[in-house]
Write a protein that holds these residues in place. Structure first.
Motif, PDB file in Angstrom:
ATOM      1  N   MET A 270       0.825  -1.213   0.000  1.00 54.53           N
ATOM      2  CA  MET A 270       0.000   0.000   0.000  1.00 54.53           C
ATOM      3  C   MET A 270       0.857   1.260   0.000  1.00 54.53           C
ATOM      4  O   MET A 270       0.538   2.238  -0.692  1.00 54.53           O
ATOM      5  CB  MET A 270      -0.940  -0.014   1.207  1.00 54.53           C
ATOM      6  N   VAL A 271       1.923   1.248   0.758  1.00 56.35           N
ATOM      7  CA  VAL A 271       2.820   2.412   0.783  1.00 56.35           C
ATOM      8  C   VAL A 271       3.439   2.618  -0.603  1.00 56.35           C
ATOM      9  O   VAL A 271       3.573   3.758  -1.079  1.00 56.35           O
ATOM     10  CB  VAL A 271       3.909   2.230   1.861  1.00 56.35           C
ATOM     11  N   CYS A 272       3.803   1.522  -1.253  1.00 57.32           N
ATOM     12  CA  CYS A 272       4.357   1.628  -2.608  1.00 57.32           C
ATOM     13  C   CYS A 272       3.326   2.214  -3.570  1.00 57.32           C
ATOM     14  O   CYS A 272       3.663   3.029  -4.442  1.00 57.32           O
ATOM     15  CB  CYS A 272       4.807   0.251  -3.099  1.00 57.32           C
ATOM     16  N   LEU A 273       2.060   1.820  -3.406  1.00 57.21           N
ATOM     17  CA  LEU A 273       1.007   2.370  -4.262  1.00 57.21           C
ATOM     18  C   LEU A 273       0.790   3.854  -3.996  1.00 57.21           C
ATOM     19  O   LEU A 273       0.502   4.623  -4.932  1.00 57.21           O
ATOM     20  CB  LEU A 273      -0.294   1.589  -4.053  1.00 57.21           C
ATOM     21  N   VAL A 274       0.925   4.275  -2.756  1.00 57.15           N
ATOM     22  CA  VAL A 274       0.864   5.713  -2.458  1.00 57.15           C
ATOM     23  C   VAL A 274       2.000   6.435  -3.178  1.00 57.15           C
ATOM     24  O   VAL A 274       1.806   7.516  -3.762  1.00 57.15           O
ATOM     25  CB  VAL A 274       0.947   5.957  -0.935  1.00 57.15           C
ATOM     26  N   ALA A 275       3.190   5.821  -3.168  1.00 56.43           N
ATOM     27  CA  ALA A 275       4.369   6.445  -3.776  1.00 56.43           C
ATOM     28  C   ALA A 275       4.211   6.638  -5.280  1.00 56.43           C
ATOM     29  O   ALA A 275       4.774   7.581  -5.852  1.00 56.43           O
ATOM     30  CB  ALA A 275       5.614   5.606  -3.487  1.00 56.43           C
ATOM     31  N   VAL A 276       3.436   5.742  -5.937  1.00 47.72           N
ATOM     32  CA  VAL A 276       3.271   5.857  -7.390  1.00 47.72           C
ATOM     33  C   VAL A 276       1.896   6.420  -7.756  1.00 47.72           C
ATOM     34  O   VAL A 276       1.451   6.298  -8.900  1.00 47.72           O
ATOM     35  CB  VAL A 276       3.485   4.482  -8.080  1.00 47.72           C
ATOM     36  N   ASP A 277       1.227   7.046  -6.782  1.00 48.82           N
ATOM     37  CA  ASP A 277      -0.064   7.696  -7.006  1.00 48.82           C
ATOM     38  C   ASP A 277      -1.173   6.705  -7.347  1.00 48.82           C
ATOM     39  O   ASP A 277      -2.154   7.047  -8.013  1.00 48.82           O
ATOM     40  CB  ASP A 277       0.055   8.754  -8.115  1.00 48.82           C
ATOM     41  N   GLY A 278      -1.037   5.462  -6.868  1.00 54.82           N
ATOM     42  CA  GLY A 278      -2.096   4.486  -7.068  1.00 54.82           C
ATOM     43  C   GLY A 278      -3.131   4.541  -5.961  1.00 54.82           C
ATOM     44  O   GLY A 278      -4.281   4.151  -6.156  1.00 54.82           O
ATOM     45  N   TYR A 279      -2.705   4.994  -4.788  1.00 58.45           N
ATOM     46  CA  TYR A 279      -3.580   5.128  -3.624  1.00 58.45           C
ATOM     47  C   TYR A 279      -3.446   6.520  -3.035  1.00 58.45           C
ATOM     48  O   TYR A 279      -2.375   7.132  -3.099  1.00 58.45           O
ATOM     49  CB  TYR A 279      -3.187   4.120  -2.539  1.00 58.45           C
ATOM     50  N   TRP A 280      -4.525   6.964  -2.394  1.00 57.42           N
ATOM     51  CA  TRP A 280      -4.487   8.181  -1.591  1.00 57.42           C
ATOM     52  C   TRP A 280      -3.893   7.815  -0.235  1.00 57.42           C
ATOM     53  O   TRP A 280      -4.168   6.750   0.316  1.00 57.42           O
ATOM     54  CB  TRP A 280      -5.904   8.739  -1.447  1.00 57.42           C
ATOM     55  N   TRP A 281      -3.115   8.706   0.337  1.00 57.05           N
ATOM     56  CA  TRP A 281      -2.374   8.383   1.560  1.00 57.05           C
ATOM     57  C   TRP A 281      -3.269   8.203   2.784  1.00 57.05           C
ATOM     58  O   TRP A 281      -2.943   7.423   3.690  1.00 57.05           O
ATOM     59  CB  TRP A 281      -1.330   9.474   1.854  1.00 57.05           C
ATOM     60  N   LEU A 282      -4.425   8.891   2.852  1.00 58.47           N
ATOM     61  CA  LEU A 282      -5.228   8.868   4.071  1.00 58.47           C
ATOM     62  C   LEU A 282      -5.757   7.477   4.431  1.00 58.47           C
ATOM     63  O   LEU A 282      -5.561   7.009   5.565  1.00 58.47           O
ATOM     64  CB  LEU A 282      -6.384   9.864   3.963  1.00 58.47           C
ATOM     65  N   PRO A 283      -6.442   6.760   3.518  1.00 60.94           N
ATOM     66  CA  PRO A 283      -6.902   5.423   3.893  1.00 60.94           C
ATOM     67  C   PRO A 283      -5.762   4.473   4.238  1.00 60.94           C
ATOM     68  O   PRO A 283      -5.898   3.635   5.133  1.00 60.94           O
ATOM     69  CB  PRO A 283      -7.680   4.949   2.655  1.00 60.94           C
TER      70      PRO A 283
END
Length: 198
Positions: A97-110
């Motif tokens: 999930m952190v990796c997905l945040v890093a590549v703009d795949g996920y929003w950081w809040l959830p």
């Protein structure tokens, strides 16, 4: 006659848990998790979605199911396994999930909510263990891990890389399961404490 060093025998027996078949699978999942993270980061132009991440993620998920069955089949559900299995789940899920945040795949809040819950539960487990309490995980905890894994699979599934609403919805469903099971664990822990007079 060959003498045996008691110290070395003690050390070898203290690490015998590493050789339990179920624990070997769990430790292998932890060791292999950086490859999943690399697949996600490498697919940055597609917000982490790639067939490599999707397929390897399912392999890691299958190993999670397999080590549990392996332990039950061998009647070898150990304390070390009960600690390692959820730890491996947390490393794989939070790391991905952190990796997905890093590549703009996920929003950081959830992702922050899920990570905070998992860290808090880990702290509670240690506290309960120090108090001599065993608060068993409910079946819902496994459902939570499955929902988290499904949300990750949706996020890295290439045909859905542009379906931001679907990806976000799946993640928030995972957040709901994660928070609900965390509150359930808190209630179970307080019940166990009250029954022991703690």
């Amino acid at each position: 006659m060959t003498s045996v060093n008691p110290a070395s025998e003690s050390v070898s027996s203290s690490y015998a848990w590493l050789l339990r078949p179920a624990n070997v699978v769990t430790l292998s999942r932890i060791a292999a998790s950086p490859l999943l993270f690399w697949f996600i980061i490498d697919a940055e132009p597609d917000r982490g979605a790639s067939w490599g991440a999707f397929i390897f993620g399912w392999i890691l998920g299958a190993s999670d199911v397999y080590d549990g069955r392996l332990a039950r089949r061998a009647d070898d559900v150990s304390r070390s396994g009960a600690f390692l299995d959820p730890l491996a789940d947390k490393i794989v899920v939070i790391g991905a999930m952190v990796c997905l945040v890093a590549v703009d795949g996920y929003w950081w809040l959830p992702v922050a909510i899920i990570a905070a819950r998992e860290l808090w539960i880990s702290v509670q487990r240690v506290r309960f263990a120090r108090e001599g309490l065993a608060v068993p995980a409910r079946r819902s905890a496994k459902y939570k891990t499955f929902v988290q894994g499904l949300a990750l699979a949706i996020a890295v599934f290439p045909p859905l890389s542009d379906e931001r609403t679907v990806v976000a919805a799946a993640l928030w469903v995972a957040v709901a399961f994660t928070v609900a099971t965390g509150l359930q664990y808190l209630v179970d822990g307080r019940t166990a404490t009250s029954h022991t007079g703690g």
